[in-house]
Each structure stands twice: as C-alpha cells, then as structure tokens.
Design a protein around this motif. Sequence first.
Motif, PDB file in Angstrom:
ATOM      1  N   TRP A  56       0.812  -1.222   0.000  1.00 18.28           N
ATOM      2  CA  TRP A  56       0.000   0.000   0.000  1.00 18.28           C
ATOM      3  C   TRP A  56       0.849   1.277   0.000  1.00 18.28           C
ATOM      4  N   MET A  57       2.155   1.157  -0.040  1.00 13.39           N
ATOM      5  CA  MET A  57       3.008   2.349  -0.046  1.00 13.39           C
ATOM      6  C   MET A  57       2.892   3.051  -1.410  1.00 13.39           C
ATOM      7  N   PRO A  58       2.577   4.365  -1.450  1.00 14.71           N
ATOM      8  CA  PRO A  58       2.482   5.060  -2.742  1.00 14.71           C
ATOM      9  C   PRO A  58       3.860   5.376  -3.322  1.00 14.71           C
ATOM     10  N   VAL A  59       4.004   5.128  -4.617  1.00 14.33           N
ATOM     11  CA  VAL A  59       5.264   5.362  -5.329  1.00 14.33           C
ATOM     12  C   VAL A  59       4.983   6.258  -6.524  1.00 14.33           C
ATOM     13  N   GLU A  60       5.832   7.242  -6.724  1.00 21.20           N
ATOM     14  CA  GLU A  60       5.684   8.150  -7.868  1.00 21.20           C
ATOM     15  C   GLU A  60       6.688   7.783  -8.942  1.00 21.20           C
ATOM     16  N   MET A  61       6.207   7.632 -10.186  1.00 30.04           N
ATOM     17  CA  MET A  61       7.080   7.270 -11.308  1.00 30.04           C
ATOM     18  C   MET A  61       6.604   7.942 -12.579  1.00 30.04           C
ATOM     19  N   THR A  62       7.511   8.119 -13.501  1.00 28.46           N
ATOM     20  CA  THR A  62       7.213   8.788 -14.771  1.00 28.46           C
ATOM     21  C   THR A  62       7.557   7.860 -15.926  1.00 28.46           C
ATOM     22  N   GLY A  63       6.649   7.779 -16.889  1.00 26.57           N
ATOM     23  CA  GLY A  63       6.872   6.925 -18.046  1.00 26.57           C
ATOM     24  C   GLY A  63       5.758   7.091 -19.053  1.00 26.57           C
ATOM     25  N   ILE A 109       0.459  -1.242 -14.064  1.00 25.64           N
ATOM     26  CA  ILE A 109      -0.417  -0.352 -13.310  1.00 25.64           C
ATOM     27  C   ILE A 109      -1.850  -0.869 -13.425  1.00 25.64           C
ATOM     28  N   ASN A 110      -2.451  -1.094 -12.284  1.00 28.59           N
ATOM     29  CA  ASN A 110      -3.876  -1.446 -12.227  1.00 28.59           C
ATOM     30  C   ASN A 110      -4.645  -0.132 -12.189  1.00 28.59           C
ATOM     31  N   ARG A 111      -5.310   0.207 -13.296  1.00 24.60           N
ATOM     32  CA  ARG A 111      -5.953   1.512 -13.401  1.00 24.60           C
ATOM     33  C   ARG A 111      -7.353   1.551 -12.788  1.00 24.60           C
ATOM     34  N   ALA A 120      -5.961   5.013 -21.489  1.00 33.22           N
ATOM     35  CA  ALA A 120      -4.901   5.570 -20.647  1.00 33.22           C
ATOM     36  C   ALA A 120      -4.324   6.816 -21.318  1.00 33.22           C
ATOM     37  N   PRO A 121      -3.791   7.760 -20.540  1.00 39.76           N
ATOM     38  CA  PRO A 121      -3.205   8.971 -21.127  1.00 39.76           C
ATOM     39  C   PRO A 121      -2.057   8.639 -22.083  1.00 39.76           C
ATOM     40  N   GLU A 122      -1.943   9.411 -23.165  1.00 41.10           N
ATOM     41  CA  GLU A 122      -0.867   9.212 -24.123  1.00 41.10           C
ATOM     42  C   GLU A 122       0.317  10.106 -23.762  1.00 41.10           C
ATOM     43  N   GLY A 123       1.487   9.720 -24.254  1.00 39.79           N
ATOM     44  CA  GLY A 123       2.679  10.499 -23.979  1.00 39.79           C
ATOM     45  C   GLY A 123       3.183  10.276 -22.555  1.00 39.79           C
ATOM     46  N   GLU A 124       4.109  11.135 -22.154  1.00 38.60           N
ATOM     47  CA  GLU A 124       4.701  10.983 -20.825  1.00 38.60           C
ATOM     48  C   GLU A 124       3.684  11.330 -19.739  1.00 38.60           C
ATOM     49  N   VAL A 125       3.636  10.513 -18.723  1.00 38.48           N
ATOM     50  CA  VAL A 125       2.679  10.699 -17.640  1.00 38.48           C
ATOM     51  C   VAL A 125       3.364  10.398 -16.308  1.00 38.48           C
ATOM     52  N   THR A 126       2.994  11.163 -15.318  1.00 37.94           N
ATOM     53  CA  THR A 126       3.484  10.915 -13.954  1.00 37.94           C
ATOM     54  C   THR A 126       2.393  10.183 -13.185  1.00 37.94           C
ATOM     55  N   VAL A 127       2.746   9.021 -12.674  1.00 39.46           N
ATOM     56  CA  VAL A 127       1.772   8.137 -12.021  1.00 39.46           C
ATOM     57  C   VAL A 127       2.158   7.951 -10.563  1.00 39.46           C
ATOM     58  N   ALA A 151      -3.286   5.537  -7.978  1.00 41.04           N
ATOM     59  CA  ALA A 151      -3.838   6.534  -7.071  1.00 41.04           C
ATOM     60  C   ALA A 151      -4.123   7.832  -7.816  1.00 41.04           C
ATOM     61  N   SER A 152      -3.217   8.213  -8.729  1.00 46.15           N
ATOM     62  CA  SER A 152      -3.440   9.438  -9.518  1.00 46.15           C
ATOM     63  C   SER A 152      -2.557   9.401 -10.760  1.00 46.15           C
ATOM     64  N   GLU A 153      -2.974  10.182 -11.768  1.00 42.86           N
ATOM     65  CA  GLU A 153      -2.225  10.337 -13.014  1.00 42.86           C
ATOM     66  C   GLU A 153      -2.147  11.817 -13.365  1.00 42.86           C
TER      67      GLU A 153
END
Length: 254
Positions: free
Chosen positions: A53-60, A97-99, A118-125, A170-172
């Motif tokens: 359940w720990m939130p992690v921020e990643m970009t891709g 990612i489980n959306r 899902a969003p196109e291009g670079e996204v921060t999740v 959790a967020s995009e």
Amino acid sequence: MVLAAACTALGLWQLDRRDQAAATVSTVQANYDREPIAYDPSLFDTYEESREWMPVEMTGTYDSANQRIVRNRPLNGRPGYEVLVPLRLQDGTAVVINRGWLPIGNREAGHPDEVPQAPEGEVTVTARIRPGEPVLNRSAPEGQLASIDLAGYGAQLDYPMHAAAYGLLASESPAPATTPVAPAKPAIDLGPHLSYSMQWFAFGVLLFVGFGYAVRQQYRLDHEDELDAPAPVRTRRRPSSEEEEDAILDARGL
C-alpha cells in the motif's frame, strides 16, 4: 477431551487470524496515506509485506497496445473486471499499473462495454504497491487474464517487466477525462475473530459441564430404585422386667 481439544484448536486458529488482520490493518495505517516515495526498481523486483500500500511516484509512458483485462473481479458485490496497463519507465523496464475496476458489459458477454483510454505520452503516475497473484488453472479470452499473474503477463511482452509487485493507481498527471472506478481504501477492521475464539474456548469448557451433568443424570437413572426407596425406620425395643428392676436399683444406689 477430543472435542475440547478441537474447540481449543479452533479458538487458537481464530486468534491467529486476528493477528493476521491486525498486521494488515497496521500496514494500511502506516503506508496508505503517507507521502509518495520516488520510484526504485527494488520496490517492484521483490515484494515485502511491510511495503504494501506504499504510494510510489514514477514517470513513463503507458503501453496501451499491451493493455489487459483481468476477469472475475468483484467490487461491492458487483461482478466486473480490472484494467492493467504496463507503464514503460525511463530505465527501460516496466511496472504494471492497475488503473481500476469496470462493470460487466451489456453488449458482449465476457467483455466490458468500454475501457477508458490511458493517457498518451509521458505521464506521472502515483500508484500503491500490491503483490502479484498466483496462476489460476483457468483460461481467459484474448486480451484478458484470469489473475494478476505478473510473470505470465511479462512473458507476453518484448521488454523487461517487474514481476514481484504491481502498482494500484492513485493518480495520473495529466489526468484523463474518464478513468475506471478506483477501489476504496481497505477497511480498518479486525473482524469478529476475537469473539469467535472466545466462543470456541467457552464451548470447550461447556463440554465438560455438559458431560458431568449427563453422567449425574445417568447415575440417577441407574440407581433410581435405591434413591427413591424410603429410609428404614428404626424401632426402639421395650426393656424387659429384669432390666426395669436393675434400672430402679441403680437409681436408688443399691
């Protein structure tokens, strides 16, 4: 004694289940609402319960071409699906990612009516760490999975994917216009395991009480004639004439 031992074992089992529930609740309370941490490959290469359940921020970028639908995923008693999309990261690997959740469709059996893109291009999740699931011995239609079997999913891709854990969205950013339904926060509830364990222990004690009562009743039935018979009456013998004369002489001191 065998039944009492079984009741004791069941009571201990319920206490063990309560300990497991308490550990889960403790992990949710510690991790769910904390500030997101930066992506690190080790977070998804190996799964640790303390990091669930720990939130992690990643970009891709999302690989929507390899999106998969997971079957038989109920939410609040309603049948449905969950949407998985690989997020390709800057290091060349991917995290699944489980959306979110979608209800069963009305137009075609076995498929949702619509899957939000899902969003196109670079996204921060920002996504919360969840463990992968075991393989289920059942098939799924093309483009679907029977479970979140990360190793099996990764075998369908032509790039490396982390197979120990996935991310629950959790967020995009940027956020799309529509998204699948986000699951609710896990309930902070230990359940009825403590009361169940006390009930099993009480049953074990009551077995001896009931057995003792049954033995007493059986004894009364086996000895009913003896218990109900009247007690013998003891009669006093009348003294003889010689005994009466001796008593008179004794009284006079003769």
